[in-house]
Write a protein that holds these residues in place. Structure first.
Motif, mmCIF file in Angstrom:
data_model
loop_
_atom_site.group_PDB
_atom_site.id
_atom_site.type_symbol
_atom_site.label_atom_id
_atom_site.label_comp_id
_atom_site.label_asym_id
_atom_site.label_seq_id
_atom_site.Cartn_x
_atom_site.Cartn_y
_atom_site.Cartn_z
ATOM 1 N N THR A 12 44.476 97.466 35.408
ATOM 2 C CA THR A 12 43.430 97.559 36.421
ATOM 3 C C THR A 12 44.078 97.414 37.787
ATOM 4 O OG1 THR A 12 42.928 95.193 36.481
ATOM 5 C CG2 THR A 12 41.744 96.522 34.844
ATOM 6 N N ARG B 212 43.238 94.310 31.773
ATOM 7 C CA ARG B 212 42.083 94.055 30.922
ATOM 8 C C ARG B 212 42.640 93.963 29.515
ATOM 9 N NH1 ARG B 212 36.510 94.464 30.018
ATOM 10 N NH2 ARG B 212 36.079 95.154 27.894
ATOM 11 N N ARG C 255 39.228 90.283 31.685
ATOM 12 C CA ARG C 255 39.963 90.792 32.852
ATOM 13 C C ARG C 255 40.775 89.648 33.439
ATOM 14 N NH1 ARG C 255 38.105 95.783 34.826
ATOM 15 N NH2 ARG C 255 36.193 96.425 33.795
#
Length: 136
Positions: free
Chosen positions: A93, A98, A110
């Motif tokens: 990300t 994640r 996350r």
């Protein structure tokens, strides 16, 4: 007692309790240091001794190296949970990773990481797929 007065007292009392809890710091999310991450890991996995601990950037999660493989400890409000990362899938990300655990009770987490820490975590989690960036 009139219903309007009773409702005002009940809602006022609940709001007052919530405000006091917040002012005394009980609404703060849990954060880890290395020792507390080990303690929280041992609470879930008392037989699997934690080794090296890698903290996330916001200290809301920690990668724990154990003899049984790497595990993840993360904050869930004021409490924590932990899982071994066997068969986890990683996705990059903008702010980190994640981690999909492929488990109904904990489908994905996350984790906020610096680019260097992201590479370290990806290297330490043995069975993973790295996919394209997701919106953070």
């Amino acid at each position: 007692m009139q219903l309007e007065l009773l409702l005002a007292l009940v809602f006022g009392g609940i709001a007052g309790i919530a405000l006091l809890l917040h002012l005394f710091g009980y609404s703060r999310p849990l954060t880890f240091d290395e020792d507390s991450a080990r303690t929280h890991w041992l609470r879930q996995y008392p037989i699997s001794r934690p080794g090296t601990v890698h903290l996330s950037q916001d200290r809301a999660a920690a990668l724990v190296e154990t003899p049984d493989g790497p595990g993840l400890v993360w904050a869930m409000g004021a409490d924590s949970t932990a899982h071994l990362l066997t068969g986890a899938t990683l996705r990059t990300t903008r702010r980190g990773l994640r981690i999909d655990l492929h488990e109904f009770a904990a489908p994905g987490v996350r984790v906020r990481l610096s680019p260097e820490a992201r590479e370290t975590w990806a290297r330490l989690i043995p069975t993973h797929e790295t996919k394209g960036a997701l919106p953070a």
